[in-house]
Scaffold this motif. Structure first.
Motif, PDB file in Angstrom:
ATOM      1  N   TRP A   1       0.814  -1.217   0.000  1.00  9.07           N
ATOM      2  CA  TRP A   1       0.000   0.000   0.000  1.00  9.07           C
ATOM      3  C   TRP A   1       0.848   1.267   0.000  1.00  9.07           C
ATOM      4  CZ3 TRP A   1      -3.703  -2.013  -2.048  1.00  9.07           C
ATOM      5  CH2 TRP A   1      -4.348  -3.155  -1.581  1.00  9.07           C
ATOM      6  N   ARG A   2       2.170   1.096   0.021  1.00  6.78           N
ATOM      7  CA  ARG A   2       3.029   2.270  -0.169  1.00  6.78           C
ATOM      8  C   ARG A   2       2.877   2.831  -1.572  1.00  6.78           C
ATOM      9  NH1 ARG A   2       8.615  -0.036   2.560  1.00  6.78           N
ATOM     10  NH2 ARG A   2       7.811  -0.306   4.677  1.00  6.78           N
ATOM     11  N   LEU A   3       2.241   2.050  -2.437  1.00 10.83           N
ATOM     12  CA  LEU A   3       1.949   2.540  -3.786  1.00 10.83           C
ATOM     13  C   LEU A   3       1.084   3.800  -3.744  1.00 10.83           C
ATOM     14  CD1 LEU A   3       2.514   1.778  -6.729  1.00 10.83           C
ATOM     15  CD2 LEU A   3       0.410   0.431  -6.714  1.00 10.83           C
ATOM     16  N   ALA A   4       0.460   4.045  -2.603  1.00 11.66           N
ATOM     17  CA  ALA A   4      -0.315   5.280  -2.453  1.00 11.66           C
ATOM     18  C   ALA A   4       0.561   6.518  -2.635  1.00 11.66           C
ATOM     19  CB  ALA A   4      -0.996   5.309  -1.085  1.00 11.66           C
ATOM     20  N   ARG A   5       1.875   6.372  -2.463  1.00  3.88           N
ATOM     21  CA  ARG A   5       2.765   7.504  -2.711  1.00  3.88           C
ATOM     22  C   ARG A   5       2.700   7.945  -4.172  1.00  3.88           C
ATOM     23  NH1 ARG A   5       7.877   6.923  -2.466  1.00  3.88           N
ATOM     24  NH2 ARG A   5       8.077   4.653  -2.327  1.00  3.88           N
ATOM     25  N   ALA A   6       2.506   6.978  -5.070  1.00  2.00           N
ATOM     26  CA  ALA A   6       2.366   7.328  -6.483  1.00  2.00           C
ATOM     27  C   ALA A   6       1.079   8.107  -6.716  1.00  2.00           C
ATOM     28  CB  ALA A   6       2.393   6.066  -7.342  1.00  2.00           C
ATOM     29  N   VAL A   7      -0.005   7.700  -6.049  1.00  2.00           N
ATOM     30  CA  VAL A   7      -1.271   8.424  -6.194  1.00  2.00           C
ATOM     31  C   VAL A   7      -1.127   9.839  -5.636  1.00  2.00           C
ATOM     32  CG1 VAL A   7      -3.740   8.376  -5.738  1.00  2.00           C
ATOM     33  CG2 VAL A   7      -2.486   6.232  -5.943  1.00  2.00           C
ATOM     34  N   ARG A   8      -0.469   9.963  -4.490  1.00  2.00           N
ATOM     35  CA  ARG A   8      -0.240  11.301  -3.931  1.00  2.00           C
ATOM     36  C   ARG A   8       0.545  12.158  -4.917  1.00  2.00           C
ATOM     37  NH1 ARG A   8       3.247  11.727   1.469  1.00  2.00           N
ATOM     38  NH2 ARG A   8       4.833  10.937   0.010  1.00  2.00           N
ATOM     39  N   GLY A   9       1.572  11.581  -5.542  1.00  2.00           N
ATOM     40  CA  GLY A   9       2.346  12.332  -6.520  1.00  2.00           C
ATOM     41  C   GLY A   9       1.514  12.752  -7.716  1.00  2.00           C
ATOM     42  N   ILE A  10       0.645  11.874  -8.187  1.00  2.00           N
ATOM     43  CA  ILE A  10      -0.235  12.202  -9.307  1.00  2.00           C
ATOM     44  C   ILE A  10      -1.172  13.346  -8.930  1.00  2.00           C
ATOM     45  CG2 ILE A  10      -2.182  11.334 -10.679  1.00  2.00           C
ATOM     46  CD1 ILE A  10      -0.691   8.590 -10.630  1.00  2.00           C
ATOM     47  N   CYS A  11      -1.707  13.300  -7.712  1.00  2.00           N
ATOM     48  CA  CYS A  11      -2.587  14.376  -7.245  1.00  2.00           C
ATOM     49  C   CYS A  11      -1.833  15.699  -7.190  1.00  2.00           C
ATOM     50  CB  CYS A  11      -3.142  14.043  -5.866  1.00  2.00           C
ATOM     51  SG  CYS A  11      -4.283  12.652  -5.847  1.00  2.00           S
ATOM     52  N   MET A  12      -0.614  15.682  -6.647  1.00  2.00           N
ATOM     53  CA  MET A  12       0.194  16.899  -6.565  1.00  2.00           C
ATOM     54  C   MET A  12       0.514  17.440  -7.957  1.00  2.00           C
ATOM     55  SD  MET A  12       2.774  15.645  -3.526  1.00  2.00           S
ATOM     56  CE  MET A  12       3.924  16.997  -3.799  1.00  2.00           C
ATOM     57  N   ALA A  13       0.867  16.529  -8.874  1.00  2.00           N
ATOM     58  CA  ALA A  13       1.183  16.952 -10.231  1.00  2.00           C
ATOM     59  C   ALA A  13      -0.035  17.543 -10.930  1.00  2.00           C
ATOM     60  CB  ALA A  13       1.726  15.767 -11.032  1.00  2.00           C
ATOM     61  N   SER A  14      -1.210  16.990 -10.640  1.00  2.00           N
ATOM     62  CA  SER A  14      -2.441  17.474 -11.268  1.00  2.00           C
ATOM     63  C   SER A  14      -2.885  18.810 -10.685  1.00  2.00           C
ATOM     64  CB  SER A  14      -3.556  16.437 -11.085  1.00  2.00           C
ATOM     65  OG  SER A  14      -3.203  15.213 -11.683  1.00  2.00           O
ATOM     66  N   LEU A  15      -2.558  19.039  -9.420  1.00  2.00           N
ATOM     67  CA  LEU A  15      -3.001  20.262  -8.754  1.00  2.00           C
ATOM     68  C   LEU A  15      -2.049  21.434  -8.973  1.00  2.00           C
ATOM     69  CD1 LEU A  15      -4.227  18.665  -5.410  1.00  2.00           C
ATOM     70  CD2 LEU A  15      -5.670  19.815  -7.104  1.00  2.00           C
ATOM     71  N   ASP A  16      -0.736  21.171  -8.940  1.00  2.00           N
ATOM     72  CA  ASP A  16       0.197  22.293  -9.053  1.00  2.00           C
ATOM     73  C   ASP A  16       1.341  22.054 -10.035  1.00  2.00           C
ATOM     74  OD1 ASP A  16       1.962  20.596  -7.781  1.00  2.00           O
ATOM     75  OD2 ASP A  16       1.811  21.581  -5.833  1.00  2.00           O
ATOM     76  N   ARG A  17       1.318  20.893 -10.717  1.00  2.00           N
ATOM     77  CA  ARG A  17       2.319  20.571 -11.731  1.00  2.00           C
ATOM     78  C   ARG A  17       3.735  20.623 -11.156  1.00  2.00           C
ATOM     79  NH1 ARG A  17       0.797  23.408 -17.371  1.00  2.00           N
ATOM     80  NH2 ARG A  17       2.301  21.864 -18.069  1.00  2.00           N
ATOM     81  N   SER A  18       3.887  20.172  -9.934  1.00  2.00           N
ATOM     82  CA  SER A  18       5.197  20.145  -9.283  1.00  2.00           C
ATOM     83  C   SER A  18       6.100  19.117  -9.956  1.00  2.00           C
ATOM     84  CB  SER A  18       5.031  19.792  -7.797  1.00  2.00           C
ATOM     85  OG  SER A  18       6.282  19.493  -7.229  1.00  2.00           O
TER      86      SER A  18
END
Length: 218
Positions: free
Chosen positions: A56-73
């Motif tokens: 379930w550490r794969l959730a880090r990838a989802v968090r990254g996708i959310c961050m990229a979608s919100l602020d394109r970091s």
């Protein structure tokens, strides 16, 4: 989904909590609710680190996708790749296609067509290899968008064929939400010429998210 999380909380079972939070973050990200998805991902990560749930550490990838979608970091893309690599190197093979589908729109916005196509082909190969076909229709739709953006000979005909296949796949799976995208873009694809400005308009419109779907539809 809320009921699943409430039940996991009621019995205070950490693995059930992490499991429910992971799929809640995937669901909300697919619906375009990135802030909500990120909050579920953060909780899943916390539970995974506390209790040693490697998968379930794969959730880090989802968090990254959310961050990229919100602020394109740019840092978010690094986190996504690191999480995917860790997951694969640990020997896990399931639940990857959803992440590939979520990551592709960001790459398309940046016109990173080759990396996006590589992800899509990887997702389609996974679908064939392990029957993880829940988002197969969306992978075909995304492939059509990549080819239109990348241009090339007979691209409209190829893209239209991919969209028709995506629509047939979604209908065969009775996935109403996944049938909306191909159904919406097929008429546009059929009318696109080699004119660059018309192609640009098509790509911008095809980025428009589908109407929010219910959990059952997804």
């Amino acid at each position: 989904m809320d009921a699943a999380i409430q039940r996991a909380d009621a019995i205070s079972h950490p693995h059930s909590q992490a499991y429910a939070c992971y799929y809640a973050c995937i669901l909300q990200a697919l619906r375009g609710e990135f802030l909500i998805a990120q909050s579920y991902a953060e909780r899943c990560i916390s539970l995974s680190e506390e209790h040693g749930f490697r998968q379930w550490r794969l959730a880090r990838a989802v968090r990254g996708i959310c961050m990229a979608s919100l602020d394109r970091s740019p840092n978010a893309l690094g986190e996504i790749r690191a999480a995917l690599d860790e997951y694969r190197h640990a020997g896990y093979q399931l639940a990857i296609t959803a992440l590939l589908v979520l990551l592709c729109p960001r790459l398309l916005i940046d016109r990173d067509y080759e990396p996006a196509l590589e992800l899509i082909e990887s997702g389609l190969a996974i679908s064939t290899r392990n029957s993880e076909r829940i988002l197969e229709a969306e992978l075909y739709r995304l492939k059509a968008r990549v080819l239109i953006g990348r241009r090339g000979p007979d691209v409209e005909a190829v893209a239209q064929s991919l969209l028709e296949h995506a629509l047939a796949t979604a209908r065969g799976q009775r996935a109403k939400a996944l049938s909306f995208g191909p159904r919406q873009t097929l008429p546009r694809c059929a009318s696109i010429s080699n004119n660059a400005s018309r192609r640009s308009i098509y790509l911008r419109r095809s980025m428009t998210p589908s109407p929010r779907a219910s959990t059952r539809e997804i």
